[in-house]
Design an enzyme around this catalytic site. Structure first.
Site, PDB file in Angstrom:
ATOM      1  N   HIS A  56      14.056 -37.483  -8.237  1.00  8.96           N
ATOM      2  CA  HIS A  56      13.177 -37.884  -7.142  1.00  8.96           C
ATOM      3  C   HIS A  56      11.798 -37.265  -7.266  1.00  8.96           C
ATOM      4  CE1 HIS A  56      16.632 -39.777  -5.361  1.00  8.96           C
ATOM      5  NE2 HIS A  56      17.307 -38.652  -5.561  1.00  8.96           N
TER       6      HIS A  56
ATOM      7  N   TRP B 294      -3.120  -2.527  -1.520  1.00  9.24           N
ATOM      8  CA  TRP B 294      -2.930  -3.965  -1.735  1.00  9.24           C
ATOM      9  C   TRP B 294      -3.792  -4.607  -0.660  1.00  9.24           C
ATOM     10  CZ3 TRP B 294      -1.384  -8.344   0.839  1.00  9.24           C
ATOM     11  CH2 TRP B 294      -1.010  -9.442   0.053  1.00  9.24           C
TER      12      TRP B 294
ATOM     13  N   GLU C 213      15.708 -18.860  -8.428  1.00  7.84           N
ATOM     14  CA  GLU C 213      15.403 -17.465  -8.741  1.00  7.84           C
ATOM     15  C   GLU C 213      14.843 -17.342 -10.164  1.00  7.84           C
ATOM     16  OE1 GLU C 213      14.874 -14.884  -7.181  1.00  7.84           O
ATOM     17  OE2 GLU C 213      15.170 -13.229  -8.578  1.00  7.84           O
TER      18      GLU C 213
ATOM     19  N   GLU D 124       6.332 -15.239 -11.260  1.00 12.30           N
ATOM     20  CA  GLU D 124       5.865 -13.932 -10.780  1.00 12.30           C
ATOM     21  C   GLU D 124       5.280 -13.072 -11.899  1.00 12.30           C
ATOM     22  OE1 GLU D 124       8.492 -12.096  -7.171  1.00 12.30           O
ATOM     23  OE2 GLU D 124       9.579 -12.443  -9.022  1.00 12.30           O
TER      24      GLU D 124
ATOM     25  N   LYS E 253       5.464  -5.016  -3.866  1.00 11.44           N
ATOM     26  CA  LYS E 253       6.910  -4.859  -3.787  1.00 11.44           C
ATOM     27  C   LYS E 253       7.415  -5.007  -2.361  1.00 11.44           C
ATOM     28  CE  LYS E 253      10.815  -3.708  -5.612  1.00 11.44           C
ATOM     29  NZ  LYS E 253      11.373  -4.847  -6.350  1.00 11.44           N
TER      30      LYS E 253
ATOM     31  N   ASN F 130      -1.745   2.045   6.154  1.00  9.41           N
ATOM     32  CA  ASN F 130      -1.019   0.830   5.751  1.00  9.41           C
ATOM     33  C   ASN F 130      -0.874  -0.025   6.992  1.00  9.41           C
ATOM     34  OD1 ASN F 130      -0.634   1.899   3.270  1.00  9.41           O
ATOM     35  ND2 ASN F 130       1.571   2.256   3.512  1.00  9.41           N
ATOM     36  N   GLY F 131      -0.914  -1.336   6.822  1.00 13.87           N
ATOM     37  CA  GLY F 131      -0.722  -2.220   7.964  1.00 13.87           C
ATOM     38  C   GLY F 131      -2.023  -2.904   8.326  1.00 13.87           C
TER      39      GLY F 131
ATOM     40  N   LYS G 125      11.156 -15.823 -10.954  1.00 15.12           N
ATOM     41  CA  LYS G 125      10.941 -14.673 -11.859  1.00 15.12           C
ATOM     42  C   LYS G 125       9.878 -15.009 -12.885  1.00 15.12           C
ATOM     43  CE  LYS G 125      12.207 -12.263 -10.153  1.00 15.12           C
ATOM     44  NZ  LYS G 125      12.864 -11.871  -8.968  1.00 15.12           N
TER      45      LYS G 125
ATOM     46  N   ARG H 147       3.800  -0.409  -4.871  1.00 17.04           N
ATOM     47  CA  ARG H 147       3.573  -0.981  -3.542  1.00 17.04           C
ATOM     48  C   ARG H 147       2.226  -1.680  -3.422  1.00 17.04           C
ATOM     49  NH1 ARG H 147       7.013   1.399   0.444  1.00 17.04           N
ATOM     50  NH2 ARG H 147       5.597   0.637   2.026  1.00 17.04           N
TER      51      ARG H 147
ATOM     52  N   CYS I  53       0.851  -1.183   0.000  1.00 21.81           N
ATOM     53  CA  CYS I  53       0.000   0.000   0.000  1.00 21.81           C
ATOM     54  C   CYS I  53       0.896   1.245   0.000  1.00 21.81           C
ATOM     55  CB  CYS I  53      -0.945   0.107   1.184  1.00 21.81           C
ATOM     56  SG  CYS I  53      -2.084  -1.254   1.365  1.00 21.81           S
TER      57      CYS I  53
HETATM   58  C1  G6P Z   1       7.969  -9.450  -2.156  1.00 20.33           C
HETATM   59  C2  G6P Z   1       8.574  -8.952  -3.448  1.00 20.33           C
HETATM   60  C3  G6P Z   1       9.802  -9.798  -3.787  1.00 20.33           C
HETATM   61  C4  G6P Z   1      10.793  -9.772  -2.635  1.00 20.33           C
HETATM   62  C5  G6P Z   1      10.141 -10.218  -1.323  1.00 20.33           C
HETATM   63  C6  G6P Z   1      11.049  -9.941  -0.144  1.00 20.33           C
HETATM   64  O1  G6P Z   1       7.442 -10.720  -2.346  1.00 20.33           O
HETATM   65  O2  G6P Z   1       7.635  -9.013  -4.495  1.00 20.33           O
HETATM   66  O3  G6P Z   1      10.419  -9.284  -4.950  1.00 20.33           O
HETATM   67  O4  G6P Z   1      11.869 -10.622  -2.925  1.00 20.33           O
HETATM   68  O5  G6P Z   1       8.943  -9.483  -1.107  1.00 20.33           O
HETATM   69  O6  G6P Z   1      11.189  -8.552  -0.032  1.00 20.33           O
HETATM   70  P1  G6P Z   1      12.418  -7.793   0.601  1.00 20.33           P
HETATM   71  O7  G6P Z   1      12.086  -6.343   0.395  1.00 20.33           O
HETATM   72  O8  G6P Z   1      12.451  -8.184   2.043  1.00 20.33           O
HETATM   73  O9  G6P Z   1      13.626  -8.218  -0.131  1.00 20.33           O
END
Ligand code: G6P
Length: 612
Positions: free
Chosen positions: A508, A73, A485, A492, A607, A99-100, A489, A27, A2
């Site tokens: 396995h 969000w 990773e 996501e 984010k 937020n929160g 990606k 955000r 948010c």
């Molecule tokens: C969210 C983001 C990811 C990030 C993760 C951890 O899921 O979309 O891209 O890796 O949070 O966030 P941080 O800010 O703690 O790296």
């Protein structure tokens, strides 16, 4: 998670607020809204992106020199117009963005309903603003005092900004566990959940601390107090952020720009920290804790998402070079089990945003058991950076694309520097190997640049596989986290199901999935176990699987068996993740673009995840 924006001053608030919402849209982007104070309260809210809100207000009254705005969000209640923020109190005199999460909102809501309050939305935020209103009336106190009393009775996390018709020249803000920044202009103030909307207006900012309330009066000095009613002096900081970093600068998407920025962002992470002439590594932020690390019985790395993958690379780096046992933990799991933590443990918390709620909670837990906590954060002044004992900023610059790219390679760079430094102090790495890795690390930005040249080739491969339903990513050793990773990606941003696996572990289970429709991306650059990786590729080929292999430039053997190859420059095996991640980022990016996905703002993601 948010985004909050606020403005009070002599300018029209709407353009400041709407521009700020666009900057913060990364955000959260399921709905947004705005309140303008102009005699009364004019509040407008819309489901969807900030652009929908802009359309909606086209024929509305958007006058006003004070206002608050929010991009959401969803946590409590589905994303719709009613649940969007701001929320107004029953009297329509108060408006809030939040937020929160207020955890005890149901109890508070019941009490308020008994006292005759009604609610339009399903949100905890509407409860909070009515609680404040109720206290103000019941206790016959002013708004600031009502906010203070209310915040003492809520459990949970919040960053809030409140506007009111009674006090049109004042905004009230407060935070606990969710960030909030006040920008100080000339007779005017800006508020935001991070500095990105503020930078184009002023560089003077105050980061609120937990349980602080800011009383922001137009034309007057900023006033701070705690929720326990203690006066605080504002600590004004100068922002170092550059506005260019917040623009796409000709790229179609922030993600692509950030992928391409990696030659520079890795350099920035190393700047002033690596001296290739003396082979010295100097991480100023952790100097006082180096000995603690040298003597550590164990290093615990805690993180979430992509940062957790960087942590896995960190495990290989610290164990290989510094010979210290490492455990890498998902912060969300760590905080809810009963982990064994001692004063001899060093915890490294990795976080791009520095705000991830689970990582913050895990830090608090480890701290309470006496461990030393180091942070690896990207956002300067973020909560994690502030609660850790010491740490190193990654200096990758603002990352706007929701899928993390340059932050990952910057985190890995910092972990490499840390591991090298500790290895040097411990004498656990031979001088020649140490020098070899330092030299290679110094050359990494140039090699990243070369790896980026695979872009056109990767785009062609993306075209072939854009309609695939599933992907498998395999890697061994240092390339196992790269496989994880790569898969993350892809899922996501393209919504294709993808799994990352240690290559040999494939036998396995995942091997059952292999057929001609299941592409497997194999990262095959490991020198020490090259033959083993080839065997894994053969196993897939024997089952009609399709192989896309990342190989060192000039490789012949894998090229012969794989269906497609992406050639990347060779480096020391320990640094493979810094190179091999690049084509995988590009592959996800192109596939997502070809599928028409919103690359920078993928569905359901945010984010910065400030809720657990
Ligand atoms: C969210 C983001 C990811 C990030 C993760 C951890 O899921 O979309 O891209 O890796 O949070 O966030 P941080 O800010 O703690 O790296």
């Amino acid at each position: 998670m948010c985004g909050i924006v606020g403005y009070i001053g002599e300018k029209q608030a709407y353009p400041v607020l709407i521009n700020g919402l666009h900057r913060l849209e990364y955000r959260g982007y399921d709905s947004s809204g705005i309140t303008l104070i102009n005699g009364g309260i004019n509040s407008y809210k819309q489901k969807g992106k900030v652009a929908s809100l802009e359309d909606f207000v086209k024929d509305k009254n958007i006058e006003g020199k004070a206002g608050i705005a929010h991009t959401r969000w969803a946590t409590h209640g589905v994303p719709n117009d009613v649940n969007a923020h701001p929320h107004v109190s029953n009297s329509k005199e108060l408006s809030i963005v939040h937020n929160g999460i207020i955890e005890n909102y149901e109890t508070l809501k019941k009490e308020l309903i008994n006292r005759g309050y009604t609610f339009e939305s399903d949100t905890d935020t509407e409860v909070l603003i009515n609680l404040i209103e109720d206290i103000k009336i019941k206790e016959k106190v002013d708004l600031v005092e009502a906010v203070r009393i209310a915040l003492n009775s809520v459990i949970g996390a919040y960053a809030i900004v409140i506007a009111s018709t009674d006090n049109p020249d004042m905004l009230i803000a407060a935070r606990k566990g969710s960030p909030l920044v006040v920008g100080i202009g000339d007779g005017e103030f800006y508020l935001a959940s991070d500095a990105t909307p503020i930078i184009e207006h002023t560089k003077q900012v105050v980061y609120l601390e937990d349980e602080e309330i800011a009383i922001i009066r137009k034309g007057q000095d900023l006033e701070l107090k705690t929720i326990k009613n203690k006066k605080r002096n504002p600590y004004v900081q100068e922002l170092e952020m550059n506005l260019n970093a917040l623009e796409k600068q000709g790229y179609d998407h922030f993600m692509l720009k950030e992928i391409y920025e990696q030659t520079d962002s890795i350099k920035d992470s190393m700047r002033g920290r690596l001296n290739p002439e003396t082979w010295e590594v100097r991480l100023g932020g952790i100097l006082d804790y180096e000995q603690k690390m040298v003597n550590a019985k164990r290093i615990l790395i805690i993180a979430c998402g992509t940062s957790w993958h960087a942590g896995l690379v960190g495990e290989y780096l610290f164990e290989e070079m510094a010979r210290i046992p490492v455990e890498v933990e998902y912060a969300s799991e760590f905080r809810y089990r009963n982990p064994i933590i001692t004063e001899d443990d060093v915890v490294i918390a990795i976080s791009q945003s520095g705000e991830t709620a689970d990582t913050l909670a895990a830090i608090e837990l480890a701290k309470s058991k006496g461990a030393t906590i180091l942070g690896v954060c990207n956002v300067v002044g973020s909560s994690i950076a502030r609660v850790t004992d010491a740490g190193s900023y990654t200096h990758a610059g603002p990352e706007i694309g929701v899928a993390s790219t340059k932050a990952f390679t910057a985190q890995v760079t910092i972990l490499t520097l840390m591991a090298l430094r500790i290895a040097k102090l411990k004498g656990s790495l031979s001088a020649s190997k140490y020098q070899q890795i330092i030299n290679e690390l110094y050359n990494i930005p140039a090699k990243v640049e070369q790896a980026l040249k695979t872009d056109k080739e990767v785009e062609k491969i993306a075209y072939k596989f854009k309609d695939s339903k599933n992907f498998l990513y395999l890697g061994r050793g240092f390339n196992f986290p790269v496989a994880l990773e790569g898969a993350l990606k892809l899922k996501e941003i393209s919504y294709i199901h993808a799994e990352g696996y240690p290559a040999a572990e494939m036998k396995h289970g995942p091997i059952a999935l292999i057929d001609e429709d299941m592409p497997t991306v194999v990262i095959g650059t490991n020198k020490s176990i090259y033959d083993k990786v080839i065997s894994n590729i053969q196993e897939i080929k024997a089952r009609s699987g399709v192989i896309i292999a990342v190989v060192p430039i000039g490789d012949e053997t894998i090229k012969e068996i794989a269906d497609y190859t992406i050639e990347v420059p060779e480096t020391h095996e320990f640094l493979d993740p810094l190179i091999n991640t690049i084509p995988l980022q590009l592959l996800s990016y192109h596939i997502a673009v070809m599928r028409g996905c919103n690359v920078d703002q993928p569905r359901n993601l945010a984010k910065s995840v400030t809720v657990e």
